[in-house]
Design a protein around this motif. Structure first.
Motif, PDB file in Angstrom:
ATOM      1  N   HIS A 274       0.817  -1.220   0.000  1.00  0.00           N
ATOM      2  CA  HIS A 274       0.000   0.000   0.000  1.00  0.00           C
ATOM      3  C   HIS A 274       0.851   1.271   0.000  1.00  0.00           C
ATOM      4  O   HIS A 274       0.370   2.334  -0.385  1.00  0.00           O
ATOM      5  CB  HIS A 274      -0.935   0.031   1.225  1.00  0.00           C
ATOM      6  CG  HIS A 274      -0.253   0.490   2.483  1.00  0.00           C
ATOM      7  ND1 HIS A 274       0.402  -0.369   3.337  1.00  0.00           N
ATOM      8  CD2 HIS A 274      -0.083   1.732   3.025  1.00  0.00           C
ATOM      9  CE1 HIS A 274       0.908   0.315   4.353  1.00  0.00           C
ATOM     10  NE2 HIS A 274       0.638   1.593   4.180  1.00  0.00           N
TER      11      HIS A 274
ATOM     12  N   HIS B 198       0.331   6.466   0.308  1.00  0.00           N
ATOM     13  CA  HIS B 198       1.177   7.585   0.745  1.00  0.00           C
ATOM     14  C   HIS B 198       1.796   8.360  -0.422  1.00  0.00           C
ATOM     15  O   HIS B 198       2.743   9.112  -0.239  1.00  0.00           O
ATOM     16  CB  HIS B 198       2.289   7.057   1.662  1.00  0.00           C
ATOM     17  CG  HIS B 198       1.785   6.259   2.809  1.00  0.00           C
ATOM     18  ND1 HIS B 198       0.806   6.718   3.662  1.00  0.00           N
ATOM     19  CD2 HIS B 198       2.090   5.009   3.255  1.00  0.00           C
ATOM     20  CE1 HIS B 198       0.542   5.782   4.576  1.00  0.00           C
ATOM     21  NE2 HIS B 198       1.306   4.748   4.344  1.00  0.00           N
TER      22      HIS B 198
ATOM     23  N   ASP C 198      -2.570   6.090   7.248  1.00  0.00           N
ATOM     24  CA  ASP C 198      -2.699   4.675   7.631  1.00  0.00           C
ATOM     25  C   ASP C 198      -3.914   4.463   8.540  1.00  0.00           C
ATOM     26  O   ASP C 198      -4.725   3.562   8.322  1.00  0.00           O
ATOM     27  CB  ASP C 198      -1.437   4.207   8.377  1.00  0.00           C
ATOM     28  CG  ASP C 198      -0.268   3.981   7.440  1.00  0.00           C
ATOM     29  OD1 ASP C 198      -0.477   3.461   6.340  1.00  0.00           O
ATOM     30  OD2 ASP C 198       0.870   4.332   7.829  1.00  0.00           O
TER      31      ASP C 198
HETATM   32 FE   LIG Z   1       1.362   3.055   5.572  1.00  0.00          FE
END
Ligand SMILES: [Fe+2]
Ligand code: FES
Length: 421
Positions: free
Chosen positions: A180, A185, A338
């Motif tokens: 991810h 990000h 996150d």
């Molecule tokens: Fe992350």
């Protein structure tokens, strides 16, 4: 995919549950050492579904005991922390740091009634700026958590914590899931120095990574491998240490810094994430403020009780304009990004309707190891990660030759020899 029964077995942590029994075989963080001062205010602690109170006595020892007074149940959080003990304000029963009742103001002094009263209490240790506890059977207490980072000098390490509003397992799955990172990000342009926008990360280069997982006696080492060109590989090597620790390189700090997370269950629906970093070489810790700002854990980003200012209740203050122009999410701060996706799944994600693919290999193996740990404990054995073999493991992030074996090239860095003094 897990059945509801399997999901419950891996996520629920209260006393007597399968995962609760496994968790109670490890040392776990209680809080920061600085949160309790000698004779200072007691601290409410929620750990594995238990309501506890921590306090530092006059001599500096840390007690950790049930919040509920064993006399008639008043909260010891209101207690007076005085002369090496915590005294309940209701009838004046006083408990030392081991939970032993040492005085009762509402009983005559000529009885031994107080000696017969002991509050539920757990041993504590202090290491790496944290208070730790072991909540399992005394004869099963493992060696102290002497990770390299907890042994590093104070000016070469840093630790903080953030409250997360979801079950510990989906939070940890987000941490172990490397695929991810360059998506969630991602920054969309180099044309910004907005704080909270992650710098370009080297692992965005190349194609999607190949994932290799090598199981060990503490969990596993795993590698995200990207072919940069014919001659070069980019390898990120991590460790998963049972039951809730990950070690990785800090990508924002010039790769001098080894970092990690511990996803510590407060109860079934919340966890406390401890974020630590240390510098094996003693350099590279100067930019802590910058790192904290990028992660979204800098000043003004958390409330005094470690909750996020950008939270589930305000949609993490998502900025749709920034999402169009600057970042994939429009949410400020890598850690907040996150937490946003992990908390968005609900308190405990329904794993009976998920669809795992090859990129989820590290998560699949971690769940298998946790399930194995649950079985071992139920059978009276010692689960993985209760030895001391993992203290020196280090994460890496490096570019190397594509023609030689990546394990050969990384072994000495990932598994350094213990330092003997
Ligand atoms: Fe992350
Ligand atoms: S309830 Fe605590 S002393 Fe009575």
């Amino acid at each position: 995919m897990l059945t509801q029964t399997e999901n419950d077995a891996l996520t629920l942590v209260s006393p007597g549950t399968p995962m609760g029994n496994l968790m109670r075989r490890y040392w776990m963080p209680v809080g920061m050492s600085w949160e309790v001062e000698p004779d200072g205010s007691p601290l409410r602690v929620r750990l594995l579904g238990e309501k506890l109170i921590a306090f530092r006595d006059t001599s500096g020892r840390v007690g950790l005991m049930a919040e509920s007074c064993p006399h008639r149940g008043a909260s010891l959080w209101f207690g007076r922390n005085e002369e090496d003990g915590l005294r309940c304000v209701y009838h004046g029963w006083k408990f030392d740091h081991t939970g032993q009742c040492v005085h009762q103001m509402n009983e005559p002094n000529d009885t031994d009634f107080s000696q017969k009263i002991k509050n539920v209490a757990y041993p504590t240790a202090e290491m790496g700026g944290l208070i730790w506890t072991f909540m399992g059977p005394a004869d099963k207490q493992p060696p102290l958590p002497e990770f390299a980072w907890t042994q590093a000098p104070e000016d070469q390490r840093h630790v903080n914590k953030t409250y997360e509003e979801c079950n510990w397992l989906q939070a940890m799955e987000g941490g172990l899931d490397t695929s991810h990172a360059p998506i969630l990000h991602r920054r969309l342009t180099n044309d910004t120095d907005l704080p909270g926008v992650s710098p370009s990360m080297p692992f965005v280069r190349g194609k999607a990574p190949k994932l290799e997982v090598d199981e060990t006696d503490y969990g596993y080492a795993y590698y995200g491998i990207r072919q940069l060109d014919e001659d070069k590989l980019h390898v990120r090597g991590y460790h998963f240490i049972m039951p809730f620790t990950q070690i990785r390189q800090e990508p924002f700090s010039g790769n001098d810094i080894v970092a990690g997370h511990m996803w510590v269950p407060m109860d079934d629906n919340t966890c406390m994430v401890y974020n630590w970093e240390y510098s094996p070489s003693g350099t590279g810790m100067e930019d802590q403020e910058l790192v904290a700002r990028i992660l979204g854990t800098g000043p003004g980003e958390q409330t005094p009780d470690f909750k996020k200012v950008r939270a589930l209740t305000n949609d993490y203050l998502i900025d749709r304009e920034a999402q169009k122009k600057f970042t994939f999410t429009g949410i400020f701060g890598v850690n907040v990004q996150d937490h946003a996706v992990q908390e968005s799944m609900g308190p405990i994600v329904d794993r009976s309707i998920e669809h795992l693919g090859p990129a989820d290999k590290a998560i699949i193996i971690m769940r298998k190891q946790l399930a194995q740990g649950v079985r071992v404990v139920a059978d009276g054995g010692d689960p993985a990660g209760t030895g001391d073999t993992y203290y020196n493991v280090v994460a890496i992030d490096t570019v190397m030759s594509a023609t030689a074996d990546f394990r050969e090239q990384t072994r000495a860095s990932m598994f350094p020899e213990p330092v003997t003094s």
